[in-house]
Motif scaffolding. Sequence first.
Motif, PDB file in Angstrom:
ATOM      1  N   SER A  92       0.850  -1.272   0.093  1.00  0.00           N
ATOM      2  CA  SER A  92       0.086   0.024  -0.088  1.00  0.00           C
ATOM      3  C   SER A  92       0.726   1.086  -0.066  1.00  0.00           C
ATOM      4  N   LEU A  93       1.963   1.354   0.806  1.00  0.00           N
ATOM      5  CA  LEU A  93       3.036   2.415   0.638  1.00  0.00           C
ATOM      6  C   LEU A  93       3.595   2.522  -0.491  1.00  0.00           C
ATOM      7  N   ASP A  94       3.808   1.393  -1.212  1.00  0.00           N
ATOM      8  CA  ASP A  94       4.576   1.466  -2.845  1.00  0.00           C
ATOM      9  C   ASP A  94       3.380   1.978  -3.741  1.00  0.00           C
ATOM     10  N   LYS A  95       2.135   1.709  -3.448  1.00  0.00           N
ATOM     11  CA  LYS A  95       1.132   2.139  -4.445  1.00  0.00           C
ATOM     12  C   LYS A  95       0.616   3.471  -4.127  1.00  0.00           C
ATOM     13  N   PHE A  96       0.625   3.887  -2.851  1.00  0.00           N
ATOM     14  CA  PHE A  96      -0.239   5.212  -2.610  1.00  0.00           C
ATOM     15  C   PHE A  96       0.877   6.378  -2.390  1.00  0.00           C
ATOM     16  N   GLU A  97       2.156   6.202  -1.959  1.00  0.00           N
ATOM     17  CA  GLU A  97       2.831   7.319  -1.527  1.00  0.00           C
ATOM     18  C   GLU A  97       2.796   8.348  -2.582  1.00  0.00           C
ATOM     19  N   SER A  98       2.743   7.897  -4.009  1.00  0.00           N
ATOM     20  CA  SER A  98       2.745   9.205  -4.823  1.00  0.00           C
ATOM     21  C   SER A  98       1.711   9.827  -5.061  1.00  0.00           C
ATOM     22  N   GLU A  99       0.507   9.418  -4.525  1.00  0.00           N
ATOM     23  CA  GLU A  99      -0.850  10.024  -4.641  1.00  0.00           C
ATOM     24  C   GLU A  99      -1.320  10.948  -3.843  1.00  0.00           C
ATOM     25  N   VAL A 100      -0.488  11.179  -2.876  1.00  0.00           N
ATOM     26  CA  VAL A 100      -0.641  12.437  -1.903  1.00  0.00           C
ATOM     27  C   VAL A 100      -0.057  13.641  -2.264  1.00  0.00           C
ATOM     28  N   THR A 101      -0.936  14.783  -2.479  1.00  0.00           N
ATOM     29  CA  THR A 101      -0.468  15.763  -2.795  1.00  0.00           C
ATOM     30  C   THR A 101       0.671  16.594  -2.021  1.00  0.00           C
ATOM     31  N   PRO A 102       1.542  17.295  -2.476  1.00  0.00           N
ATOM     32  CA  PRO A 102       2.678  18.038  -1.666  1.00  0.00           C
ATOM     33  C   PRO A 102       1.855  18.670  -0.320  1.00  0.00           C
ATOM     34  N   GLY A 103       2.570  18.654   0.603  1.00  0.00           N
ATOM     35  CA  GLY A 103       1.845  19.360   1.673  1.00  0.00           C
ATOM     36  C   GLY A 103       0.898  18.302   2.681  1.00  0.00           C
ATOM     37  N   GLY A 104       0.714  17.148   2.083  1.00  0.00           N
ATOM     38  CA  GLY A 104      -0.137  16.265   2.561  1.00  0.00           C
ATOM     39  C   GLY A 104       0.357  15.317   3.576  1.00  0.00           C
ATOM     40  N   LYS A 105      -0.266  14.267   4.218  1.00  0.00           N
ATOM     41  CA  LYS A 105       0.165  13.601   5.025  1.00  0.00           C
ATOM     42  C   LYS A 105       0.371  12.008   4.617  1.00  0.00           C
ATOM     43  N   ILE A 106       1.192  11.318   5.251  1.00  0.00           N
ATOM     44  CA  ILE A 106       1.218   9.948   5.016  1.00  0.00           C
ATOM     45  C   ILE A 106       1.385   9.174   6.550  1.00  0.00           C
ATOM     46  N   LEU A 107       0.592   8.307   7.028  1.00  0.00           N
ATOM     47  CA  LEU A 107       0.549   7.741   7.999  1.00  0.00           C
ATOM     48  C   LEU A 107       0.956   6.116   7.822  1.00  0.00           C
TER      49      LEU A 107
END
Length: 180
Positions: free
Chosen positions: A79-94
């Motif tokens: 899931s990290l591999d797939k969705f890391e790039s889907e978050v806009t700059p300034g967003g958050k990844i948990l």
Amino acid sequence: MSTDRIICAGFGGQGVMSMGQLLTYAGMLEGKEVSWLPSYGPEMRGGTANCAVTVSDKPVGSPVIAGDATCAIVMNLPSLDKFESEVTPGGKILVNSSLIERKVERNDVDVYYVPANDIALELGNPKVANMIMLGAYLKANPTVEIDSVLEAFKKVFGPSKEKFVPLNKEALQKGADVIK
């Protein structure tokens, strides 16, 4: 006006759909505009699963989140591999750091490493790892109130599961405590 577009992702059985449903329903209880779009892999339990959740002060035009997520809550490495790039700059990844050793490679997002499975085991129930991640998310980005999530829990899971509200409240708080 505020709009949060959250991707919840992991393996089937980790509670990612429940996490999304609870966020969506809590938003609805607070009078916000919401959408929830589930996506399953070929198998339900053990396969990949994710959902796109939008909680907004204005009507939601589309439930699809394509490259403009404000947050990704990832429970496993695929899931990290797939969705890391889907978050806009300034967003958050948990990141569920109990299961994911890799670090987020981006430096234009806020990253939170939450040992959700480890905390769930400390609480005596591995099934609450998703609630720990949800509590961490709500501390990092207060989209809805924790009390609304607990009320949503009663509605989504019904009267027979209300006995689990105290455990889930504790899990939400433990997740929030991880966020500085």
